[in-house]
Motif scaffolding. Sequence first.
Motif, short mmCIF file in Angstrom:
data_model
loop_
_atom_site.label_atom_id
_atom_site.label_comp_id
_atom_site.label_asym_id
_atom_site.label_seq_id
_atom_site.Cartn_x
_atom_site.Cartn_y
_atom_site.Cartn_z
N PRO A 11 0.76 -1.17 -0.02
CA PRO A 11 0.14 0.06 0.11
C PRO A 11 0.71 1.23 0.15
CG PRO A 11 -0.13 -0.98 2.31
CD PRO A 11 0.95 -1.82 1.43
N ILE A 12 0.16 2.21 -0.65
CA ILE A 12 0.81 3.71 -0.58
C ILE A 12 -0.36 4.55 -0.06
CG2 ILE A 12 2.37 3.35 -2.55
CD1 ILE A 12 0.44 4.94 -4.26
N LEU A 13 0.22 5.69 0.58
CA LEU A 13 -0.86 6.67 1.12
C LEU A 13 -0.62 7.84 0.22
CD1 LEU A 13 -2.99 7.83 3.26
CD2 LEU A 13 -0.61 8.45 4.45
N GLU A 14 -1.54 8.19 -0.54
CA GLU A 14 -1.49 9.52 -1.27
C GLU A 14 -2.20 10.72 -0.41
OE1 GLU A 14 -1.63 7.97 -5.64
OE2 GLU A 14 -3.61 7.77 -4.57
N VAL A 15 -1.62 11.76 -0.07
CA VAL A 15 -2.19 12.82 0.41
C VAL A 15 -2.09 14.18 -0.09
CG1 VAL A 15 -1.99 14.14 2.76
CG2 VAL A 15 -1.46 11.81 2.68
N ASN A 16 -3.35 15.10 -0.40
CA ASN A 16 -3.37 16.29 -0.94
C ASN A 16 -3.27 17.33 0.27
OD1 ASN A 16 -3.58 15.40 -3.80
ND2 ASN A 16 -5.45 14.44 -3.28
N LEU A 17 -2.69 18.24 0.01
CA LEU A 17 -2.48 19.25 1.01
C LEU A 17 -2.95 20.39 0.65
CD1 LEU A 17 0.94 18.10 2.74
CD2 LEU A 17 -1.37 17.55 3.64
N GLU A 18 -3.64 21.34 1.41
CA GLU A 18 -3.91 22.85 0.86
C GLU A 18 -2.67 23.64 1.16
OE1 GLU A 18 -6.39 23.66 -0.92
OE2 GLU A 18 -7.33 21.93 -0.77
N ASN A 19 -2.47 24.93 0.87
CA ASN A 19 -1.74 25.76 0.75
C ASN A 19 -1.43 26.04 2.32
OD1 ASN A 19 0.49 27.74 0.44
ND2 ASN A 19 -1.16 29.25 0.66
N GLY A 20 -0.20 25.68 2.93
CA GLY A 20 0.06 26.08 4.34
C GLY A 20 -0.10 24.69 5.20
N GLU A 21 -0.87 23.70 4.67
CA GLU A 21 -1.28 22.47 5.59
C GLU A 21 0.13 21.42 5.53
OE1 GLU A 21 -5.34 19.86 5.89
OE2 GLU A 21 -4.72 20.48 3.91
N SER A 22 0.17 20.79 6.68
CA SER A 22 1.30 20.10 6.88
C SER A 22 0.99 18.53 7.15
CB SER A 22 2.21 20.70 8.03
OG SER A 22 2.66 22.01 7.73
N ILE A 23 1.95 17.80 7.04
CA ILE A 23 1.58 16.37 7.25
C ILE A 23 2.99 15.76 7.84
CG2 ILE A 23 2.32 15.31 5.16
CD1 ILE A 23 0.20 12.90 5.57
N ILE A 24 2.77 14.94 8.97
CA ILE A 24 4.14 14.67 9.83
C ILE A 24 4.23 13.06 9.08
CG2 ILE A 24 4.92 13.76 11.82
CD1 ILE A 24 3.22 16.10 13.18
N THR A 25 5.39 12.68 8.88
CA THR A 25 5.67 11.39 8.42
C THR A 25 6.79 10.72 9.01
OG1 THR A 25 7.33 12.02 6.79
CG2 THR A 25 5.17 12.06 6.09
N GLN A 26 6.78 9.58 9.17
CA GLN A 26 7.86 8.42 9.64
C GLN A 26 9.18 8.86 8.88
OE1 GLN A 26 9.82 7.36 11.90
NE2 GLN A 26 8.22 5.68 12.56
#
Length: 225
Positions: A11-26
Amino acid sequence: MQYNIDGGVLPILEVNLENGESIITQNGGMVWMSPNLKMQTKAGGIGKAFTKMFSGEHMFQNIYTAQGGPGFITIASTFMGSILAFDINPKMPMIVQKTGFLASSSGIDLSIFFNKKLGAGFFGGEGFIMQKLSGNGTAFVEIDGYCKQYNLAPGQQIIVDTGNLAAMDATCTMDIQMVQGVKNMFLGGEGLFNTVVTGPGRVFLQSHPVTTLASSLRPYIATGG
């Protein structure tokens, strides 16, 4: 933040972020992304760095932030299996296996979960130190192999081979019990201890823990056969 989980057993995780939005990853989870994502590596302070180390995670995590417009990032699982998304809020934290954390929105806090029962503390092995996901947001967790969910009623129990417990609601409790009978312990091939989970709450079990697969392959690697 919008996301899609794809890829079947790889599996893969595809994430769409809005301007200024963040995601924390391993650490090392990103496989591809849009060029307008800025990466920042953090440990979250000395205390949190050691927390991550003892809970099985890397001491450092990466924060990706979309700048100048929307962006996207794709994160891959480290092992064959599946990726689950959990909605976390202050009333609904989750307990997950060591190394289970894959990614999350910025409002999720990762900490160590110590089992309060002495049996789990002394004999728990994989089940002793787990991770607690709290805060407010979405967390993504890796599952080794096939995932089966059970919804336990108050007081209802399930016995799980150590290592097959992938995640559970924080409302559940767990303990480690020794397998009954000397022959069963040493000749049964199931190990010395089992994990007992008591409801209420959801329990997520995994069919093929990476530690079990590694143990199965070790004799062939050692002998070259």
